[in-house]
Design an enzyme around this catalytic site. Structure first.
Site, PDB file in Angstrom:
ATOM      1  N   LEU A   1      64.472  51.803  44.360  1.00 53.23           N
ATOM      2  CA  LEU A   1      63.057  51.550  44.088  1.00 53.23           C
ATOM      3  C   LEU A   1      62.676  50.110  44.401  1.00 53.23           C
ATOM      4  CD1 LEU A   1      62.851  53.438  40.675  1.00 53.23           C
ATOM      5  CD2 LEU A   1      61.836  54.172  42.843  1.00 53.23           C
ATOM      6  N   ASN A   2      63.607  49.190  44.126  1.00 45.47           N
ATOM      7  CA  ASN A   2      63.315  47.774  44.331  1.00 45.47           C
ATOM      8  C   ASN A   2      64.627  47.078  44.689  1.00 45.47           C
ATOM      9  OD1 ASN A   2      62.970  44.976  43.955  1.00 45.47           O
ATOM     10  ND2 ASN A   2      61.425  45.271  42.369  1.00 45.47           N
TER      11      ASN A   2
ATOM     12  N   GLY B   1      70.045  55.482  40.045  1.00 46.13           N
ATOM     13  CA  GLY B   1      70.273  54.457  39.023  1.00 46.13           C
ATOM     14  C   GLY B   1      71.407  53.525  39.405  1.00 46.13           C
TER      15      GLY B   1
ATOM     16  N   GLU C   1      75.209  50.694  36.087  1.00 50.09           N
ATOM     17  CA  GLU C   1      76.632  50.623  35.780  1.00 50.09           C
ATOM     18  C   GLU C   1      77.534  50.502  37.014  1.00 50.09           C
ATOM     19  OE1 GLU C   1      74.514  52.346  32.621  1.00 50.09           O
ATOM     20  OE2 GLU C   1      76.576  51.888  32.196  1.00 50.09           O
TER      21      GLU C   1
END
Lengths: 335, 744
Positions: free
Chosen positions: B638-639, B710, B713
């Site tokens: 996303l960024n 994501g 982690e």
């Protein structure tokens, strides 16, 4: 917070003549932490910041006098220190962080207390903090503790970097106390723990460190401060070595050497230094010097690695000094 | 038009940056309600026993002290242990602060001093004396290994290993064998901001609790249960969190104690923990993994046997997924794993960044490196040779796995092909140079999440969800997502997070927030946009060109897209014409039928390939990490800026895991002794080289609604192993214990 009296005397006489449980405050980087941790509980904090000890002065013999209140940062950056005592500047820059060096003073550095986990934690037994309670560091997590100069009562490491260089430079400490002034060699300033581990040094009640005198240093480029620690900055030494050598025609005239991170005080062994007198540098000589320096080293539960590591660090430091390539404290490559 | 029409995927600087650097961002210990009391916690110096007597007379004499709360005088709390259960789902009997006089762990709170000033509270706390009846304890992990067990009820996210083939037989028959015990020291999360709570009592008596947590709604539920309070009168806020790394997944005792004290004294209360107290609750468990790998001479893995143990407390059964990763990630016909927990008298270990995988992936990847060398194969070639395109443990296809590409890109960027294979063969003066690599894997998770989008008369778009930005950039990526979904410039978007009254969002963790909250915001914005145009089209005041299929919303302005254009309408005007002051829409992102089927049929993971260069002094053994390259395949990014920062942060933490971080347990008292930043070493700037993060192109529409996996982690997984493997390559010495410290 616990209440305590605070004063900021303008003269030595005022500062030195105070009865009861007093502590002198200079940069505060150690004392204030210890008060917050409930390790130090002074009834009276005497801020000595107004006493005239703020200068570095050239001495007639070519040495320097370092005022006790000059900060570690200013000392390390002082042109005369950089020119004549690069070993001292290097050792100072190997310690703490810029923020701490900006506050911490030279006198305070001599008097800083151990980083032993058990000393810092009032829930644990510690003869240095609470005489007679025992030493929980023995048999505990003592990877960072001393292996030289220890006693049954205490294995706390003396933490300073600066003082290791001062010991190698054979500096003298100037004191002002209720009975006047006196001087003591820096190698005799700190105490072995013995049966009285709560005594870090020979200061008498009311006595203040006023200055550190540096005799002329004849080492030229043949010096180094080599520090091995758990990370590359902002950690106390596992093993550190300060060396100065007088070299002539490829031979060592005489040498001066002190260990940090290993002892309960800055660790110097004159017999080890004497081995260097008028000898050509060699691996076997340096191995002998290391062996003599480490004579009697005793590990407890977790700190045997120090004894294994130290000979190699000592030898390397000696070679750095011989070749005139002192360890840089910014480039972390070991020379 | 000079507007970025695709804000998603741009390197946008964090929109909360100015608030943070100017001190306007408010953290849990910063609200200062009038009449607030300061609470200082007194902790037990023993690991197990019973409080005999509390001597608090001297402490009560300190001017300003209002109350000293102990198990003897605390107000009523929930009767049953069950009421203290939190969302993490750790089976067992949760610790109940000040419940009774029994001591379960060293550092357990035994009293809270409440005073008008912090200084008075701290002084009095130092004066509280407690006599204990001491009971025998064990805090030694080596001893607790003899009591290891499998909990009868497993933790909700526990993935049981699934064996395949006959691993023992295949191992015995393998021509190349590697076997060893690998160990990871316990670590503490140590976020910059210490845990803290400020309880505000509103005019109507309701509580607003500012807490450092990763889940405001979870803390609200916990407090409501444990303190028997009405959820409706309990609001938990955490708009800003100064790092957490998992330490804020479970409610920490400060929030319970502060709220209990506010209930008891009917006054606002703040409780902050000190750095030493940060070592009195959760930590990453100590772990051992016994690994046996068998391969044929050509480097084909034939057998993998992994047995792992992590520590837990005596009262809860914390479990981690440490043994499964190799079984999932490598094609190996015979594999088995076993996992148990070992109890000791400490607080319960808990999730710390990449829980399970940080331990299990790194230790396994160290063993894989040993096997590659045992087969005299290049470690990267060995991994490619045993590459699995599926989840080999569940025999399931994957939504995507661009690990091969990550390996290739990372290797190219690092210059891996110039590596000389034999250990100790690369040297620069006195320094031995080592190049090591490892791969990483972490779950790509998605949890149902709700979000609200609201358009106001001021023409600004307001996004709200109960997510927590623990410093990762959640505010920013949600604004970007909203900007793209709604068609709005970034600077006209406000994002509100960290409040239990906002639309439902699971506790931040596990790298699922970007995928989950992002999808919810996306849906809410699409819904609001549709609603706005609908309402406008229905209004008799609207211009005739406004119809659902002829209007676009771009740059925050409605445009006619037919040939009759260009005509446009501002959003405030559109609202007025439609007859509204504001419009809002709330949506919940959850797997639909297709998503559910996909979750059953396909596994989903993030992958990475990490390359490391170390320089080791040949005589002294001192280690410098001089290069780190991490190539990450994490679906849609996303960024790139905030995502790369996340990866870098994790690589720093993993460097600490490899070389520095270790919580030193004194087993005699059950206490972690190096409980401060002087002696618990996290890496300094001097320890960290320039780190290059590459994102591999990985298009995956199936993993989550926005194709996001994501990145919180994955940077932990593999990095510590790459460093350890590089140290082997430099020196020829294998270290199987982390951290690898001077003299090791």
């Amino acid at each position: 917070m616990r209440h305590f009296a605070y004063s900021r005397p303008a003269t030595f006489d005022e500062a030195c003549h105070n009865a009861g449980h007093t502590r002198f405050l200079a940069g505060g980087t150690n004392l204030i932490d210890l008060m917050k941790s409930d390790v130090e509980r002074p009834a009276h904090v005497i801020d000595i910041g107004s006493l005239p000890m703020h200068h570095i002065e050239d001495q007639p013999d070519g040495g320097l006098r370092l005022g006790a209140l000059v900060t570690n940062a200013d000392t390390a950056a002082h042109p005369l220190v950089v020119e004549r005592y690069p070993l001292l500047a290097s050792a100072i820059l190997a310690g703490a962080s810029p923020q701490i060096r900006n506050m911490a003073t030279n006198g305070g550095n001599l008097n800083q207390r151990t980083r032993c986990h058990y000393f810092y934690d009032p829930a644990m037994a510690c003869n240095k903090r609470s005489p007679g309670t025992g030493c929980a560091a023995r048999g505990g997590r003592n990877r960072i503790m001393a292996v030289l100069g220890t006693s049954d009562a205490c294995i706390a490491t003396f933490p300073s970097d600066m003082c290791i260089a001062l010991a190698a430079l054979n500096a003298t400490v100037n004191l002002h106390g209720p009975d006047g002034e006196r001087t003591v060699g820096v190698r005799d300033y700190h105490c072995l723990p013995g049966e009285t581990p709560w005594r870090d040094n020979i200061l008498q009640p009311g006595e203040i460190v006023t200055a550190i005198d540096l005799p002329p240093a004849p080492f030229g480029p043949h010096h180094t401060y080599l520090k091995v620690r758990d990370r590359l900055s902002f950690a106390f030494a596992i093993v550190s070595v300060a060396v100065g050598l007088c070299m002539k025609d490829g031979r060592i005239g005489r040498g001066s050497i002190a260990l940090g991170g290993m002892g309960t005080k800055p660790w110097c062994v004159p017999e080890a230094e004497a081995l260097l007198d008028d000898r050509p540098p060699s691996h076997s000589l340096f191995r002998d010097v290391a062996g003599r320096l480490l004579h009697g080293a005793t590990a407890d539960r977790d700190n045997a690695a120090k004894i294994r590591l130290a000979p190699r660090v000592i030898e390397r430091a000696l070679w750095q000094a011989v070749s005139g390539t002192p360890q840089s404290q910014t480039d972390k490559t070991i020379r | 038009m000079n507007v970025i029409s695709t804000p998603v995927g741009q390197s946008v600087s964090r929109i909360d940056g100015i608030a943070k650097v100017t001190g306007q961002a408010k953290y849990a210990a910063e609200p200062h309600p009038p009449g607030m009391l300061y609470g200082v916690v007194v902790n037990s110096p023993i690991a197990r026993g019973r409080i005999d007597t509390v001597h608090d007379a001297a402490a009560r004499q300190v001017p300003g002290v209002v109350e000293i709360m102990t198990h003897l005088n605390r107000p009523h709390t929930a009767l049953f242990e069950k009421a203290y259960m939190d969302g993490l789902g750790v089976p067992g009997a949760p610790y109940r602060p000040l419940h009774d006089g029994e001591i379960h762990f060293n550092g357990q709170p035994v009293a809270v001093v409440l005073a008008e000033t912090f200084e008075a509270a701290r002084e009095a706390a130092m004066l509280v004396r407690v006599d204990y009846e001491r009971w025998p304890h064990n805090a030694d992990f080596k001893v607790s290994l003899h009591q290891k067990y499998m909990p009868s009820k497993t933790r909700s996210n526990y993935v049981p290993p699934r064996p395949r083939g006959d691993a023992a037989r295949a191992y015995a028959l393998s021509t190349v064998q590697v076997e060893g015990r690998y160990h990871l020291a316990p670590e503490h999360h140590n976020p910059m901001e210490m845990h803290a709570t400020t309880v505000i009592i509103e005019d109507d008596g309701a509580f607003t609790v500012w807490d450092k947590t990763q889940g405001p709604q979870a803390v609200q539920a916990y407090l409501a249960g444990a303190l028997a309070l009405s959820k409706a009168r309990l609001r938990v806020r955490n708009p800003y969190v100064g790092g957490a790394f998992g330490s804020g997944l479970r409610a920490v005792y400060n929030v319970f104690l502060a709220t209990l004290a506010a209930k008891m004294l009917k006054r606002p209360v703040r409780v902050t923990l000190t750095r030493p107290q940060m070592f009195t609750h959760v930590f990453r468990p100590e772990a051992i993994m016994d690994i046996a790998l068998g391969a044929s001479r050509d480097g084909t893995l034939q057998s993998m046997i992994v047995e792992g143990v992590t520590d837990t407390s005596r009262f809860e059964h914390n479990m981690e997924n440490i043994v499964i990763w190799g079984l999932i990630n490598y094609r190996c016909p015979n594999a088995t794993a076993d996992y148990k927990v070992a109890p000791r008298d400490t607080y319960t270990s808990s999730d710390m960044r990449a829980p399970g995988a940080a331990t299990g992936v790194n230790l396994l990847e160290m063993a894989i490196d040993e096997m590659a060398y045992a087969c005299t194969m290049d470690p990267l070639a060995f991994r490619l040779h045993n590459y699995s395109d599926t989840d080999a443990m569940h025999d399931m296809p994957l939504t995507s796995k661009a690990l091969r590409e990550a390996m290739a890109q990372g290797a190219r960027h690092f210059g891996w092909q110039r590596r000389s294979m034999p250990p100790g063969s690369m040297r620069d003066g006195r320094e031995l140079i080592g190049w090591g690599m490892a791969t990483g894997i972490w779950d790509a998770m998605f949890s149902p999440t709700s979000a609200r989008a609201r358009l106001g008369q001021d023409g600004r778009l307001h996004i709200a969800t109960a997510a927590s930005d623990i410093g990762t950039g959640t505010y920013t990526i949600l604004a970007q997502t909203a900007a793209e979904a709604f068609g709005m410039p970034l600077d006209r978007i406000d994002v509100e997070l960290g409040d239990s009254t906002l639309p439902q969002c699971p506790t931040e963790g596990g790298s699922w927030t970007a995928a989950s909250a992002g999808a919810a915001v996306w849906l809410a914005c699409l819904s609001l946009r549709r609603k706005l145009i609908d309402m406008l089209a229905r209004s008799k005041n609207a211009p005739p060109w406004v119809k659902q299929d002829t209007v676009t919303l771009e740059g925050g302005i409605l445009h006619d897209v037919t040939e009759n254009g260009p005509v446009s309408l501002s959003l405030p005007d559109a609202l007025s014409l439609a007859g509204y002051d504001a419009l809002e829409a709330e949506e919940t992102a959850k797997p639909g039928l297709r998503g559910k089927i996909s979750q059953m049929r396909k596994a989903r993971f993030t992958h990475s390939a990490v390359f490391c260069e170390v320089r080791v002094d040949a005589e002294l053994g001192t280690v410098r990490v001089t290069r780190l390259v991490n190539a990450v395949a994490a679906g849609r990014i996303l960024n790139p800026k905030t995502a790369a920062s996340q990866i870098r942060g994790a690589m720093v933490m993993a460097t600490g895991m490899a070389l520095h971080e270790e919580s030193l347990m004194d087993e005699r008292v059950g206490r972690f002794m190096n409980h401060n930043f002087a002696e618990y070493h996290i890496p300094t700037h001097a320890d960290i080289p320039d780190m290059d993060v590459l994102f591999v192109n990985e298009h995956d529409d199936e993993v989550s609604p926005l194709g996001v996996k994501g990145v919180g982690e994955i940077g932990m997984c593999g990095t510590a192993a790459a460093i350890a493997n590089a140290i082997f390559h430099a020196t020829g010495r294998r270290h199987r214990n982390l951290p690898i410290t001077p003299g090791a």
